[in-house]
Design a protein around this motif. Structure first.
Motif: not given
Length: 346
Positions: A195-221
């Motif tokens: 949760r410490q990483f913003d969405e753009s950072f996660l997308v940069k390092h994990f591609g399109k799955m980065g957005k999904y990781y950003y959301q589930i870290a906050r309990g969002i799906d």
């Protein structure tokens, strides 16, 4: 379902009850498809080689899989689900998502529905199931793995954010072993760390799955339960008793796999455009070859020709072949193709 294949075998053969059971090949080249909880205590897991499984549990009992029996039980369970909701998204023979927001029986408690379904499964099949109850698919999936076997775990809407905070990354559904290792190197071990990483950072390092990781870290799906979900691919593979080296025996090993996939496709009126070949060598190196056609493959002769042309790309084999696999993806239902112009292969 709890240790589904193994539990069915223990139910149907009382002499196996309470004993470590592995469904799958008993040879050194075989693979465990499922393990009973008695076997899991020794570290036996699905997808483990039979040889390693036998080393971990010398008294392990190997049983040949009976997929027709598992399918029949799965259908019984699906009928129970259908008493409560038409919104059923199967993931496999032993697992499914259910949306019971507006259920057929007008029950206001999702937890009560889960309790009833578990009891009906027990009565109808003499097997146990574990249920996860929550407000989205990600959390329900995670919850279903808690308190197994015969478990029931509930994550309420006001608990999701905090629950994810302490959850280990390795337990996140959608984060595999390789991705988890990459996250560990970045100092990410829990949902709170992620949760410490913003969405753009996660997308940069994990591609399109980065957005999904950003959301589930906050309990969002926001994914809906999709009863029309079709499989992404159809495949068949075989691990051979001895390594294949000669062209003739390699071709002979591929033929029944082609027939398996084609038989499934024609039976279910599903066809695809991408044919993929998988080869595992005796040193466990894996390579794949694939080809995509302009239109779905409706002809077994074309299917076979492409499969063997893909095989020709890896022959002559530089080393012994341990496993062969063939799969079809980019799937569509035959009825979806009605009225569409087909492109012929020349």
């Amino acid at each position: 379902m709890d240790a589904f294949y193994a539990s069915v075998e223990q139910r149907d053969n009382p002499s196996l009850k309470g004993k470590p059971v592995a469904v799958g090949g008993s040879s050194e080249r075989g693979v465990v498809a499922a393990a009973s909880y008695e076997a899991r205590k020794y570290g036996v897991r699905s997808a483990m080689s039979s040889k390693i499984a036998a080393q971990k549990c010398p008294k392990l009992i190997f049983v040949k899989p009976r997929f027709e029996s598992y399918k029949a039980v799965s259908q019984q369970i699906r009928e129970i689900f259908a008493e409560y909701t038409p919104l059923i998204e199967p993931l496999s023979l032993d697992e499914a998502y259910l949306d019971v927001t507006n259920n057929l029986l007008g029950i206001n408690s999702a937890t009560q529905i889960a309790i009833e379904i578990k009891e009906k499964i027990r009565q109808k099949t003499q097997l146990t199931a574990s249920a996860g109850v929550s407000y989205n698919k990600f959390l329900a999936k995670i919850a279903s793995d808690f308190n197994k076997p015969d478990g029931l775990y509930v994550i309420k809407p006001n608990q999701g954010f905090t629950f994810v905070e302490t959850l280990e990354i390795d337990r996140f559904h959608g984060i595999g072993r390789v991705t988890a290792q990459k996250m560990h190197k970045m100092g990410i071990f829990t949902g709170k760390d992620l949760r410490q990483f913003d969405e753009s950072f996660l997308v940069k390092h994990f591609g399109k799955m980065g957005k999904y990781y950003y959301q589930i870290a906050r309990g969002i799906d926001h994914r809906a339960v999709n009863p029309e979900r079709i499989r992404k691919s159809v495949g068949s593979e075989n691990t051979f008793m001895t390594d294949l080296t000669a062209r003739a025996e390699i071709q002979l090993g591929l033929e029944p796999l082609i027939q398996d996939v084609w038989r499934y496709c024609t039976k279910n009126e599903i066809y695809g455009r991408t044919l993929s070949l998988k080869v595992k060598y005796n040193d466990f190196q894996i390579i794949t070859r694939s080809r995509t056609t302009l239109s779905p493959i409706f002809d077994i002769n074309l299917f076979e020709r492409i499969a063997f042309e893909l095989l020709d790309q890896v022959l002559p084999s530089p080393k012994g072949i341990r496993l062969l696999g063939i799969s079809l993806s980019n799937l569509s239902n035959e009825h979806e193709m009605e009225g569409k112009q087909l492109t012929l292969e020349f």
